[in-house]
Write a protein that holds these residues in place. Structure first.
Motif, mmCIF file in Angstrom:
data_model
loop_
_atom_site.group_PDB
_atom_site.id
_atom_site.type_symbol
_atom_site.label_atom_id
_atom_site.label_comp_id
_atom_site.label_asym_id
_atom_site.label_seq_id
_atom_site.Cartn_x
_atom_site.Cartn_y
_atom_site.Cartn_z
ATOM 1 N N MET A 56 19.529 83.583 36.239
ATOM 2 C CA MET A 56 19.450 82.263 36.861
ATOM 3 C C MET A 56 18.127 82.152 37.619
ATOM 4 O O MET A 56 17.741 83.078 38.345
ATOM 5 N N TRP A 57 17.461 81.026 37.471
ATOM 6 C CA TRP A 57 16.206 80.729 38.157
ATOM 7 C C TRP A 57 16.491 79.766 39.300
ATOM 8 O O TRP A 57 17.188 78.769 39.123
ATOM 9 N N ASP A 58 15.964 80.062 40.489
ATOM 10 C CA ASP A 58 16.071 79.171 41.640
ATOM 11 C C ASP A 58 14.657 78.728 41.998
ATOM 12 O O ASP A 58 13.866 79.522 42.532
ATOM 13 N N SER A 59 14.343 77.470 41.690
ATOM 14 C CA SER A 59 12.985 76.968 41.907
ATOM 15 C C SER A 59 12.657 76.802 43.388
ATOM 16 O O SER A 59 11.489 76.852 43.769
ATOM 17 N N LYS A 60 13.670 76.622 44.240
ATOM 18 C CA LYS A 60 13.418 76.432 45.671
ATOM 19 C C LYS A 60 12.774 77.665 46.296
ATOM 20 O O LYS A 60 11.802 77.557 47.026
ATOM 21 N N ASP A 61 13.338 78.830 46.034
ATOM 22 C CA ASP A 61 12.750 80.044 46.609
ATOM 23 C C ASP A 61 12.042 80.909 45.566
ATOM 24 O O ASP A 61 11.673 82.042 45.853
ATOM 25 N N ARG A 62 11.855 80.344 44.387
ATOM 26 C CA ARG A 62 11.144 81.038 43.280
ATOM 27 C C ARG A 62 11.735 82.433 43.052
ATOM 28 O O ARG A 62 11.035 83.437 43.069
ATOM 29 N N SER A 63 13.056 82.454 42.835
ATOM 30 C CA SER A 63 13.724 83.736 42.625
ATOM 31 C C SER A 63 14.466 83.748 41.294
ATOM 32 O O SER A 63 14.812 82.702 40.747
ATOM 33 N N VAL A 64 14.696 84.936 40.822
ATOM 34 C CA VAL A 64 15.479 85.173 39.606
ATOM 35 C C VAL A 64 16.655 86.046 40.008
ATOM 36 O O VAL A 64 16.470 87.086 40.643
ATOM 37 N N THR A 65 17.856 85.608 39.669
ATOM 38 C CA THR A 65 19.050 86.406 39.948
ATOM 39 C C THR A 65 19.638 86.862 38.619
ATOM 40 O O THR A 65 19.869 86.053 37.723
#
Length: 153
Positions: A56-65
């Motif tokens: 999963m990509w989170d564009s808000k904190d530029r993270s990949v889970t």
């Protein structure tokens, strides 16, 4: 002549088991990589697919889970005979339990050397990056936290 057939069957079974156990290692060489600052980085989406993680990509904190989906055991341990009592290891763990990944939930931040593995912070030598729209991380992330453990713990 009967001994030869049994020997051949045993050898074929051993080769089959080894190929199943190490199939992830052989295909790891086929993953898309890039070089950045002298480090080899692996495409996370490919690694996630190979080792049965959702990504999963989170564009808000530029993270990949990355979250382990629990299917790896099924692929590696198809043969029901592997589950018989005589195949248990000394500590009563089944073989499939030793093939679990080191981390079931891994969170990486693009441009940061810190990652979280099952809620514990780990520092990396190199930062995950985005290249041509794909996230990449050091090969060590894949080997240490995603690949199944191949030996006894």
């Amino acid at each position: 002549m009967m001994k030869t057939n049994k020997s051949k069957k045993a050898m074929v079974a051993a080769v089959l088991m080894m190929s199943m156990a190490f199939s992830g290692l052989a295909s790891a060489a086929d993953m898309k990589t890039i070089k950045k600052d002298g480090m080899e980085l692996v495409q996370l989406r490919q690694a996630a697919k190979m080792y049965d993680y959702s990504i999963m990509w989170d564009s808000k904190d530029r993270s990949v889970t990355l979250m382990y989906m629990g299917k790896m055991d099924d692929k590696m341990m198809k043969d029901d005979t592997m589950m018989e009592d005589d195949m248990k290891m000394k500590d009563d763990m089944m073989m499939e339990e030793t093939m679990m990944p080191a981390g079931k939930t891994i969170k990486l931040w693009i441009g940061s050397k810190k990652i979280m593995v099952d809620g514990m912070q780990v520092n990396l030598k190199s930062m995950p990056v985005i290249h041509e729209g794909n996230s990449y991380a050091a090969e060590s992330v894949i080997k240490q936290y995603m690949m199944p453990a191949m030996g006894m713990k």
